[in-house]
Design an enzyme around this catalytic site. Structure first.
Site, mmCIF file in Angstrom:
data_model
loop_
_atom_site.group_PDB
_atom_site.id
_atom_site.type_symbol
_atom_site.label_atom_id
_atom_site.label_comp_id
_atom_site.label_asym_id
_atom_site.label_seq_id
_atom_site.Cartn_x
_atom_site.Cartn_y
_atom_site.Cartn_z
ATOM 1 N N CYS A 44 1.115 -8.027 10.102
ATOM 2 C CA CYS A 44 0.709 -7.396 8.848
ATOM 3 C C CYS A 44 -0.685 -6.787 9.009
ATOM 4 C CB CYS A 44 0.719 -8.403 7.708
ATOM 5 S SG CYS A 44 2.283 -9.262 7.548
ATOM 6 N N PRO A 68 -4.095 -1.480 6.971
ATOM 7 C CA PRO A 68 -4.654 -0.368 7.760
ATOM 8 C C PRO A 68 -5.628 -0.775 8.858
ATOM 9 C CG PRO A 68 -5.775 -0.515 5.655
ATOM 10 C CD PRO A 68 -4.698 -1.569 5.637
ATOM 11 N N GLY A 69 -5.879 -2.076 9.047
ATOM 12 C CA GLY A 69 -6.495 -2.458 10.302
ATOM 13 C C GLY A 69 -7.904 -2.978 10.297
ATOM 14 N N LYS A 86 -8.993 -5.913 9.954
ATOM 15 C CA LYS A 86 -9.093 -7.157 10.726
ATOM 16 C C LYS A 86 -8.751 -6.908 12.189
ATOM 17 C CE LYS A 86 -8.150 -9.640 6.484
ATOM 18 N NZ LYS A 86 -7.711 -8.473 5.669
ATOM 19 N N ASP A 126 2.855 -4.047 12.195
ATOM 20 C CA ASP A 126 3.071 -3.859 10.754
ATOM 21 C C ASP A 126 4.427 -3.201 10.563
ATOM 22 O OD1 ASP A 126 0.927 -3.926 8.193
ATOM 23 O OD2 ASP A 126 2.665 -2.620 7.891
ATOM 24 N N ASP A 152 9.335 -5.262 11.822
ATOM 25 C CA ASP A 152 9.397 -6.267 10.762
ATOM 26 C C ASP A 152 9.113 -7.614 11.428
ATOM 27 O OD1 ASP A 152 10.121 -8.155 8.909
ATOM 28 O OD2 ASP A 152 11.893 -7.062 8.219
ATOM 29 N N ASP A 155 -2.075 -11.984 7.722
ATOM 30 C CA ASP A 155 -2.676 -11.503 6.457
ATOM 31 C C ASP A 155 -1.498 -11.015 5.615
ATOM 32 O OD1 ASP A 155 -4.430 -10.566 4.554
ATOM 33 O OD2 ASP A 155 -5.033 -8.786 5.671
ATOM 34 N N CYS A 194 -4.981 -11.900 -0.102
ATOM 35 C CA CYS A 194 -6.038 -11.439 -1.019
ATOM 36 C C CYS A 194 -5.558 -11.688 -2.446
ATOM 37 C CB CYS A 194 -6.388 -9.974 -0.782
ATOM 38 S SG CYS A 194 -5.000 -8.843 -0.870
HETATM 39 C C1 LIG Z 1 -2.516 -7.366 3.009
HETATM 40 S S1 LIG Z 1 -1.869 -5.998 3.842
HETATM 41 C C2 LIG Z 1 -2.641 -6.118 5.418
HETATM 42 C C3 LIG Z 1 -4.086 -5.670 5.481
HETATM 43 C C4 LIG Z 1 -4.628 -5.662 6.899
HETATM 44 N N1 LIG Z 1 -4.493 -6.947 7.553
HETATM 45 C C5 LIG Z 1 -6.083 -5.236 6.971
HETATM 46 O O1 LIG Z 1 -6.973 -6.076 7.113
HETATM 47 O O2 LIG Z 1 -6.349 -4.032 6.912
HETATM 48 C C6 LIG Z 1 -0.227 -6.555 4.172
HETATM 49 C C7 LIG Z 1 0.541 -5.709 5.163
HETATM 50 O O3 LIG Z 1 1.778 -6.385 5.411
HETATM 51 C C8 LIG Z 1 2.718 -5.416 5.814
HETATM 52 N N2 LIG Z 1 4.051 -6.061 5.766
HETATM 53 C C9 LIG Z 1 4.774 -6.395 4.688
HETATM 54 N N3 LIG Z 1 5.919 -6.996 5.056
HETATM 55 C C10 LIG Z 1 5.914 -7.045 6.413
HETATM 56 C C11 LIG Z 1 6.825 -7.537 7.382
HETATM 57 N N4 LIG Z 1 7.990 -8.105 7.025
HETATM 58 N N5 LIG Z 1 6.517 -7.402 8.688
HETATM 59 C C12 LIG Z 1 5.351 -6.823 9.062
HETATM 60 N N6 LIG Z 1 4.456 -6.332 8.189
HETATM 61 C C13 LIG Z 1 4.724 -6.447 6.877
HETATM 62 C C14 LIG Z 1 2.468 -4.285 4.825
HETATM 63 O O4 LIG Z 1 2.954 -3.057 5.330
HETATM 64 C C15 LIG Z 1 0.931 -4.307 4.708
HETATM 65 O O5 LIG Z 1 0.348 -3.361 5.560
#
Ligand SMILES: C[S@@+](CC[C@H](N)C(=O)[O-])C[C@H]1O[C@@H](n2cnc3c(N)ncnc32)[C@H](O)[C@@H]1O
Length: 412
Positions: free
Chosen positions: A231, A234-235, A237, A252, A278, A294, A347
């Site tokens: 997850c 946009p990056g 972390k 992601d 996924d 995250d 968050c």
């Molecule tokens: C809270 S945001 C992540 C923010 C990121 N870690 C950052 O610090 O910029 C959650 C992310 O989970 C991704 N997501 C949701 N379901 C997912 C899955 N089943 N597998 C992978 N990524 C997933 C979403 O596309 C989203 O970008």
């Protein structure tokens, strides 16, 4: 098509409050504006969203019937601008023009003129009003979890325009005026055009809320370690992990959001292996020293930066999010090397996505344990009984607050 920042702001408000659109995803009203006016329109719309409740209370005595949404939003914008100290004649004239030029609302221009002249004569109309309250579906569980006083303090912080926090690459010696926060982020009081600041072009820093920036120090990645950021987009972390010298896999499910992650890597000159997948079905070829999860969540901790969220969410997505978070956590735990560690974070201000999620995971996985949180500059008050970090918007309130987060480091 909107020709002025104020007209565009009203259209943005119509989309958010009338159509349930996310503020950041509405582009059409901004299309004809200069970059400066676009930014102003978004700023004005966000400002109104922080004060809808107060603006409506000020307007109520002057309206016998509720006018159409466009008229209401023109009035709300004007009230908020008057409270901010904008010159009354400019605010009132443009509000009247906006309504007069609208095919459906033109008949209300006289009303707008009369109401706003009365509002302009009031002294400090918001002074005695409490900060805008969170919607009931969210306020109720937050009061149950954190108490009424804490929730009121969160609402007061959410009413303010938040400062901009930067994460700075270790070792950068450039000169950027700001408040160094105890946890290492740099807080700018007013950012202006970020791309004009020293260090932007060379990718020496990136925008990241000070609370969000704590998940990676909690994971404590070491140079050369294999780390997967599930997850990731946009990056923010991912950049921290890569800057610490880890060998990062950034995964992601969203190709579009990963596009922004790739841009961020390119600007900062950092590297990570980017995977579109996924996480519920992905099969890694290796195990990892450290994992960052995250997880997708209600984002209720980010309302100070996204004042549109309370108006478009209703809590119904929790029924899917909570089991998804648990499934992602169960799967990720299986990819840890012996002795490895995982940070789970959201968050969210809701215990269902944090404290309760942790308790359920410990019950499902015998042998799983919490490594009590220790990050540089943290306040011991942020530590939960279980050893996790609970971060809230009302912490550091005097400095502008921080986003709400739950984060915990797990090992087995
Ligand atoms: C809270 S945001 C992540 C923010 C990121 N870690 C950052 O610090 O910029 C959650 C992310 O989970 C991704 N997501 C949701 N379901 C997912 C899955 N089943 N597998 C992978 N990524 C997933 C979403 O596309 C989203 O970008």
């Amino acid at each position: 098509m909107a020709k002025t920042a104020r007209a565009a702001a009203v259209h943005l408000l119509n989309e958010v409050l009338g159509e349930g659109a996310l503020l950041g995803q509405v582009d059409a009203p901004l299309a004809a504006l200069s970059p400066a006016d676009r930014a102003r329109a978004q700023r004005l719309a966000a400002l109104v969203l922080r004060h809808v409740e107060q603006a409506d209370r000020v307007l109520k005595p002057f309206l016998r019937k509720t006018p159409p949404l466009l008229v209401v939003n023109v009035l709300r914008l004007a009230v908020v601008e008057l409270v901010q100290g904008e010159a009354a004649h400019g605010v009132v004239n443009e509000a009247v023009t906006l309504v007069r030029n609208d095919r459906h609302a033109g008949a209300f221009s006289g009303l707008v003129n009369a109401v706003l002249r009365k509002v302009a004569a009031l002294e400090a109309p918001f002074a005695k009003l409490p900060p805008q309250r969170l919607p009931y579906w969210l306020r109720k569980p937050l009061v149950d979890a954190w108490g009424r006083e804490a929730v009121t303090a969160m609402e007061a912080v959410q009413a303010q325009v938040p400062p901009v926090d930067l994460s700075v690459k270790p070792g950068w010696q450039g000169d950027l005026a700001g408040e160094p926060l105890p946890t290492g982020s740099l807080r700018l009081a007013s950012a202006g055009q970020l791309s004009a600041l020293p260090g932007y072009a060379e990718g020496a820093w990136w925008v990241q809320d000070a609370a969000a920036a704590l998940a990676v120090p909690l994971l404590a990645p070491q140079p050369g370690e294999a780390v997967v950021d599930l997850c990731a987009a946009p990056g923010g972390k991912t950049l921290q992990l890569a800057a610490a010298g880890a060998e990062v896999t950034a995964l992601d499910i969203s190709e579009a959001r990963l596009g922004r992650l790739r841009e961020n890597l390119a600007r900062t000159g950092l590297s990570a292996q980017v995977v579109v997948a996924d996480a519920l079905t992905w099969q890694p070829e290796r195990q990892f020293d450290a994992i960052l999860l995250d997880a997708p969540c209600s984002a209720t901790g980010t309302i100070r930066r996204h004042p549109d969220l309370p108006f478009i969410k209703d809590g119904s997505e929790l029924a899917e999010l909570v089991p998804l978070q648990a499934a992602l956590l169960d799967r990720a735990l299986g990819w840890l090397k012996p002795g490895g560690r995982l940070v789970y974070c959201t968050c969210s201000l809701l215990p269902d996505e944090g404290e309760a999620q942790l308790a359920a995971a410990l019950a499902r996985h015998p042998g799983l344990r919490v490594e009590p949180a220790a990050v540089p500059g943290m306040d011991p008050a942020w530590l939960t009984e279980a050893g996790a970090l609970r971060l809230r918007p009302d912490y550091w309130a005097g400095r502008g607050g921080m986003d709400g987060f739950f984060m915990v480091r797990l090992a087995r």
